[in-house]
Design an enzyme around this catalytic site. Sequence first.
Site, PDB file in Angstrom:
ATOM      1  N   LYS A  77       0.676   3.361   3.771  1.00  0.00           N
ATOM      2  CA  LYS A  77      -0.360   2.405   3.341  1.00  0.00           C
ATOM      3  C   LYS A  77      -1.176   2.909   2.158  1.00  0.00           C
ATOM      4  O   LYS A  77      -1.500   4.111   2.092  1.00  0.00           O
ATOM      5  CB  LYS A  77      -1.299   2.111   4.525  1.00  0.00           C
ATOM      6  CG  LYS A  77      -0.571   1.796   5.816  1.00  0.00           C
ATOM      7  CD  LYS A  77      -1.488   1.375   6.942  1.00  0.00           C
ATOM      8  CE  LYS A  77      -0.718   1.306   8.261  1.00  0.00           C
ATOM      9  NZ  LYS A  77      -0.665   2.548   9.005  1.00  0.00           N
ATOM     10  N   HIS A 110      -3.985  -0.960   3.071  1.00  0.00           N
ATOM     11  CA  HIS A 110      -4.544  -0.557   4.376  1.00  0.00           C
ATOM     12  C   HIS A 110      -5.764  -1.391   4.786  1.00  0.00           C
ATOM     13  O   HIS A 110      -5.979  -1.665   5.973  1.00  0.00           O
ATOM     14  CB  HIS A 110      -4.942   0.921   4.303  1.00  0.00           C
ATOM     15  CG  HIS A 110      -4.994   1.612   5.621  1.00  0.00           C
ATOM     16  ND1 HIS A 110      -4.762   2.943   5.785  1.00  0.00           N
ATOM     17  CD2 HIS A 110      -5.248   1.146   6.870  1.00  0.00           C
ATOM     18  CE1 HIS A 110      -4.873   3.264   7.056  1.00  0.00           C
ATOM     19  NE2 HIS A 110      -5.167   2.188   7.738  1.00  0.00           N
TER      20      HIS A 110
END
Length: 318
Positions: A77, A110
């Site tokens: 991420k 993220h």
Amino acid sequence: MDKFIECGSLKMPLIGLGTFQAKDERMERALDLALNLGYRHIDTAHFYENEAAIGRVLHRWLSSGRINRADLFITTKLPFYANKPELVEATIKQSLANLQLDFVDLYLVHFPLFLEFNPVEMKLEIKEHTDIVAVWKQMEEQVKAGRATTIGVSNYNIQQIQEILDNATIKPACHQFEIHLSLQQPKLIEFCKSKNIAIVSYSTLGCPNSEYAKEAIAKGSALKMPHNLENAVVRKLSAKYEKSPAQILLRHMIQQGIAIIPKSTNESRLKQNLDLFGFNLTEEDMAELKTQDIQGAERVFPDTSIIGLPDHPQNPFK
Ligand code: A2P
């Protein structure tokens, strides 16, 4: 029941290994155990500071021919501290170097917003507006460059995903967000399903005993843990199916076509979390579990843990 769900052009194993709390040798040991047990979907993040440990294990398995790259599904991420268009390429390149891989199967943003670390309060802080679409355009470039096979998002709300869909050349293949018994998120699930976006639930168990949570609470975070493993309906079904409360919670999720990434560094729990295909919750039991959703439930990851987020116009949890 199929053990995979579609994630863009890929098949994602419904059960993956979460890695949030594990680092260094502990992470290496857990991943070795997990690969031996049959885990092939690994979920990490630049923020978790364990990509290099994961990379060392993957390199050992891949270079010795014990596993084929095509059988793995690796997610990492883009961290909130790199959530700016000009930082995307350098950050994924760093993740790939850490992981010793040429590409990841899935690269997620993220968190929708750029956050900074406030060293006085020892907390994350939001100070500026984030151009979500400009960041997404750079995510698309990573697919074109072959660094990520699919791309997606994490912790977004419906409006934020729609904004991307309205402007995307490559649509998000996946949305990973907090879903568990007391925070069932039916609207967000329905929206993602209607757009063919694969759903991954994090904190499916409510994050019990998390070191991160204990530390965060000790530092004054508003973090609170939902007690889903002790829930009376879960306990009742655990006795009925002769499965652990965790297996009931995990099965409840995958039976809705939602992928899970429970994290554990303990062999018997790793084994247990993979052993979810030998039983089926009845429609009545699924319906009873649905009633355990709580309006305004506690989140494992609440907006109050980030300075300035609760009243921010881009707060994804509103
Ligand atoms: P451990 O590593 O000691 O097994 P979540 O995925 O919701 O964030 O929860 C992760 C936490 O739940 C970890 O602290 C992990 O501890 C614990 N855990 C993982 N699997 C199980 C299980 N089958 N039963 C009870 N606790 C579990």
